[in-house]
Structures are given as structure tokens and as C-alpha cells.
Design an enzyme around this catalytic site. Structure first.
Site, mmCIF file in Angstrom:
data_model
loop_
_atom_site.group_PDB
_atom_site.id
_atom_site.type_symbol
_atom_site.label_atom_id
_atom_site.label_comp_id
_atom_site.label_asym_id
_atom_site.label_seq_id
_atom_site.Cartn_x
_atom_site.Cartn_y
_atom_site.Cartn_z
ATOM 1 N N GLU A 3 -0.601 -9.290 -0.648
ATOM 2 C CA GLU A 3 -2.129 -9.453 -0.327
ATOM 3 C C GLU A 3 -2.830 -9.470 -1.672
ATOM 4 O OE1 GLU A 3 -2.049 -6.035 2.521
ATOM 5 O OE2 GLU A 3 -3.280 -7.373 3.936
ATOM 6 N N GLU B 285 4.733 -5.125 7.162
ATOM 7 C CA GLU B 285 4.130 -4.066 8.061
ATOM 8 C C GLU B 285 4.663 -3.690 9.510
ATOM 9 O OE1 GLU B 285 2.668 -6.341 6.051
ATOM 10 O OE2 GLU B 285 1.206 -5.320 4.651
ATOM 11 N N ALA C 151 0.891 -1.272 0.088
ATOM 12 C CA ALA C 151 0.059 -0.103 -0.004
ATOM 13 C C ALA C 151 0.831 1.152 0.039
ATOM 14 C CB ALA C 151 -0.712 -0.104 1.199
HETATM 15 N N1 COA Z 1 4.545 3.228 -0.430
HETATM 16 C C1 COA Z 1 5.065 4.132 -0.998
HETATM 17 N N2 COA Z 1 6.088 4.320 -1.868
HETATM 18 C C2 COA Z 1 6.935 3.156 -1.819
HETATM 19 C C3 COA Z 1 6.531 1.958 -1.453
HETATM 20 C C4 COA Z 1 5.454 2.022 -0.742
HETATM 21 N N3 COA Z 1 4.731 0.917 -0.172
HETATM 22 N N4 COA Z 1 7.417 1.119 -1.711
HETATM 23 C C5 COA Z 1 8.473 1.785 -2.459
HETATM 24 N N5 COA Z 1 7.946 3.059 -2.742
HETATM 25 C C6 COA Z 1 8.747 4.257 -3.214
HETATM 26 C C7 COA Z 1 9.980 4.606 -2.665
HETATM 27 O O1 COA Z 1 9.511 5.646 -1.575
HETATM 28 C C8 COA Z 1 10.701 5.057 -3.849
HETATM 29 O O2 COA Z 1 10.271 6.358 -4.162
HETATM 30 P P1 COA Z 1 11.354 7.726 -4.401
HETATM 31 O O3 COA Z 1 12.089 7.031 -5.725
HETATM 32 O O4 COA Z 1 10.270 8.821 -4.705
HETATM 33 O O5 COA Z 1 11.950 7.754 -3.251
HETATM 34 C C9 COA Z 1 10.524 4.283 -5.002
HETATM 35 O O6 COA Z 1 9.039 3.724 -4.706
HETATM 36 C C10 COA Z 1 11.484 3.286 -5.323
HETATM 37 O O7 COA Z 1 11.698 2.497 -4.049
HETATM 38 P P2 COA Z 1 12.961 2.333 -3.426
HETATM 39 O O8 COA Z 1 12.895 2.129 -1.877
HETATM 40 O O9 COA Z 1 13.904 3.475 -3.612
HETATM 41 O O10 COA Z 1 13.565 1.105 -4.060
HETATM 42 P P3 COA Z 1 14.650 -0.190 -3.600
HETATM 43 O O11 COA Z 1 14.883 -0.970 -4.417
HETATM 44 O O12 COA Z 1 15.649 0.740 -2.594
HETATM 45 O O13 COA Z 1 13.638 -0.929 -2.163
HETATM 46 C C11 COA Z 1 11.939 -2.027 -1.531
HETATM 47 C C12 COA Z 1 12.852 -1.628 -2.675
HETATM 48 C C13 COA Z 1 10.352 -2.559 -1.891
HETATM 49 C C14 COA Z 1 12.699 -3.043 -0.461
HETATM 50 C C15 COA Z 1 11.477 -0.811 -0.580
HETATM 51 O O14 COA Z 1 11.000 0.441 -1.473
HETATM 52 C C16 COA Z 1 10.532 -0.896 0.560
HETATM 53 O O15 COA Z 1 10.810 -1.478 1.543
HETATM 54 N N6 COA Z 1 9.304 -0.627 0.248
HETATM 55 C C17 COA Z 1 8.219 -0.686 1.189
HETATM 56 C C18 COA Z 1 7.702 -2.054 1.422
HETATM 57 C C19 COA Z 1 6.530 -2.006 2.597
HETATM 58 O O16 COA Z 1 7.015 -1.851 3.453
HETATM 59 N N7 COA Z 1 5.789 -2.499 2.052
HETATM 60 C C20 COA Z 1 4.382 -2.607 2.904
HETATM 61 C C21 COA Z 1 3.707 -1.286 2.812
HETATM 62 S S1 COA Z 1 2.235 -1.636 4.062
#
Ligand code: COA
Length: 257
Positions: free
Chosen positions: A113, A133, A65
Site C-alpha cells: 500500500e 491480509e 503494518a
Molecule cells: N508485522 C509484525 N512483524 C512482522 C511482520 C509484520 N507485518 N512481518 C514480519 N514480521 C517480523 C516477524 O514476526 C519476525 O520477527 P521475529 O524475528 O521477532 O520473530 C521478523 O519480522 C522476520 O520475519 P519472518 O517471518 O521470520 O521472515 P520470513 O522470511 O520467514 O518471512 C514474510 C517473511 C514476509 C513472508 C513473513 O514475515 C510474513 O508473512 N509477514 C507478514 C506479512 C503480512 O501478513 N503482512 C500484512 C500485514 S497487514
């Protein structure tokens, strides 16, 4: 027609691509509204016999999300956020036509999910799955606590839910979370090949397979418990810290409050 989805229909198979690659296809309100609409279109359009949900780009199916929409939500807004998402995912799960998730990268949080709400899952070999989460001081709110237990069993599910751990495609295959793992270029062809076999059968029988299999896990109290608990997380300082820390690209400092 859709703000955040690309769609194409070929030989009865409708391919839906979530298209926010710069945010790893995170599910914001627009994507959720579009998913709601597109599920209705699958039901309504007689030319659509089956559907595939995938993500845009080579890296992400859906990374969750959209965390930026969590900031400032009250507990009751958290409840309504989870309820809205669960209702949309129930529509996918209960769709009378087969919907397959073609997981082409990160399927985290709401992405895992969403994949689990589909009737089955095929992954590319770079796919990664998890419910992280807890790192945000939260729990899954779109049915993840229920469907993960259904699909991989309680012990494995609780370990993943509580560690926030991420598993790769081969472990997901071993756990039964996905049915097949293929190289990324073969992902959509593989999904289409299986769906071609399915849509050659009697549609009514296919729809009844879905209804009967879903009846094993009839919508029960567990989903309500998830919604209530998700809302309660929004009353905590740790949840504000977890989400703020993600957006500020730093490690959270949880205080147990
Ligand atoms: N919500 C909002 N933005 C998100 C996102 C999320 N769930 N997941 C990734 N993004 C965004 C990042 O903020 C980044 O945006 P920016 O370039 O404007 O800063 C972009 O997507 C790319 O992600 P980034 O984190 O730079 O890529 P990465 O390869 O370093 O890491 C992940 C990838 C998936 C490990 C990391 O993005 C992450 O941990 N995301 C969240 C996962 C999460 O907690 N999901 C559950 C949410 S309830």
C-alpha cells in the site's frame, strides 16, 4: 530526527530508508508518525526536489503494518487505525514533489500500500508484492483495495486480494504495478537516474502532472468503504485467530465467525 527512518539528501534527491530490518520494516505507529513528518519535510524543504522511499536491508521493503499492534483493537479502533494510515498515504500520493518507491524486497500489506501511494515504483529482482491480509481475517486498510484496482485492474486485484497471493517482481512488471525491475545494487541508482531527469524540468509543471493524474482517481467513497469494512473485521473471531496465529507462528483455524 526520526526514530525509525534514515534520511539523506544529495543533489536535491532525498532518500528515506525505513529502518526496522529485524521486523522487515513493518509499519508500527512510530514508522507511520515518521512517514507523516517526513512527507511534511519533503513539502517544506526547498532543497528537496524529489524523494525515494526504500527499506533497510536486502530482504524487506516493508512486510506490512505491524501485526502485533492489531491485537486487542476494537472495531472503532480499527476504523481509526485505517483512517490515520489512509490520511498519511494520501499526503504521500498528493505530495507536490515526486516520490518514488524503490522496492528492495517484500512489499506486503501496508508495504504494498505504501509503494502504491508513491507516484511510481521501481523494484529489485527479488521484490515480492501482495495484500495477504485475508490470511489474518482482515482486508487492507491503507488504501490497498482502491489503489491495487487502479494500478492493475479489478480482476487481477480481486484475485490477489482474495487469495492473499504473493507475486514476484516479473509478474508485478507484467501487471504494471512496477515500472522497472533491476538487480538490487542498481535499484537506488536507477531511481535516482529517473528522478534526475524529472527534477531538471519545471517544478510547477511536475506538481501539476501529479495533481492531474491523481484527479483521475479523485478520493471517493471507496476509501470510506474500505475503512468501515476494515473496522468490521475487528469484530470477528477469525481476525483475532488470524493475527494471534501469525504471532504464535502457526496456521490459523478460521471458523467463519
Ligand atoms: N508485522 C509484525 N512483524 C512482522 C511482520 C509484520 N507485518 N512481518 C514480519 N514480521 C517480523 C516477524 O514476526 C519476525 O520477527 P521475529 O524475528 O521477532 O520473530 C521478523 O519480522 C522476520 O520475519 P519472518 O517471518 O521470520 O521472515 P520470513 O522470511 O520467514 O518471512 C514474510 C517473511 C514476509 C513472508 C513473513 O514475515 C510474513 O508473512 N509477514 C507478514 C506479512 C503480512 O501478513 N503482512 C500484512 C500485514 S497487514
Amino acid at each position: 530526527m526520526y526514530k525509525t527512518l534514515l534520511t539523506s539528501l544529495e543533489n536535491g534527491i532525498f532518500t528515506i530508508t525505513i529502518n526496522r530490518p529485524d521486523k522487515l520494516n513493518a509499519l508500527n505507529r512510530d514508522v507511520m508518525a515518521d512517514l507523516n513528518e517526513v512527507t511534511a519535510e519533503i513539502e517544506k524543504n526547498a532543497d528537496i526536489k524529489a524523494a525515494i522511499i526504500t527499506g533497510s536491508g536486502q530482504k524487506g521493503f516493508v512486510a506490512g503494518a505491524d501485526i502485533s499492534e492489531f491485537l486487542g483493537l476494537s472495531s472503532s479502533e480499527g476504523v481509526s487505525f485505517a483512517k490515520t494510515g489512509q490520511d498519511i498515504f494520501f499526503k504521500i500520493e498528493n505530495c507536490s514533489k515526486p516520490i518514488v518507491a524503490a522496492v528492495n524486497g517484500f512489499a506486503l500489506g501496508g508495504g504494498c500500500e505504501l509503494a502504491m501511494a508513491c507516484h511510481f515504483r521501481i523494484a529489485s529482482d527479488n521484490a515480492k508484492f501482495g495484500q495477504p491480509e485475508v490470511n489474518l481475517g482482515l482486508i487492507p486498510g491503507y488504501g490497498g483495495t482502491q489503489r491495487l484496482v487502479q494500478l492493475i485492474g479489478k480482476g487481477r486485484a480481486l484475485e490477489l486480494l482474495m487469495t492473499g497471493g504473493i507475486i514476484d517482481a516479473s509478474i508485478a512488471l507484467d501487471y504494471g504495478l512496477v515500472n522497472h525491475v533491476v538487480p538490487q545494487d542498481d535499484l537506488l541508482p536507477k531511481a535516482k537516474m529517473i528522478l534526475e531527469q524529472i527534477i531538471a524540468k519545471a517544478p510547477f509543471a511536475i506538481s501539476k502532472c501529479i495533481t492531474a493524474a491523481n484527479a483521475v482517481f479523485a478520493e471517493g467513497n471507496g476509501y470510506d468503504v474500505e475503512i468501515k469494512s476494515f473496522g468490521e473485521c475487528f469484530e470477528t473471531e477469525d481476525m483475532k485467530e488470524g493475527t494471534t496465529a501469525f504471532l504464535e507462528k502457526r496456521k490459523p483455524q478460521f471458523k467463519g465467525k
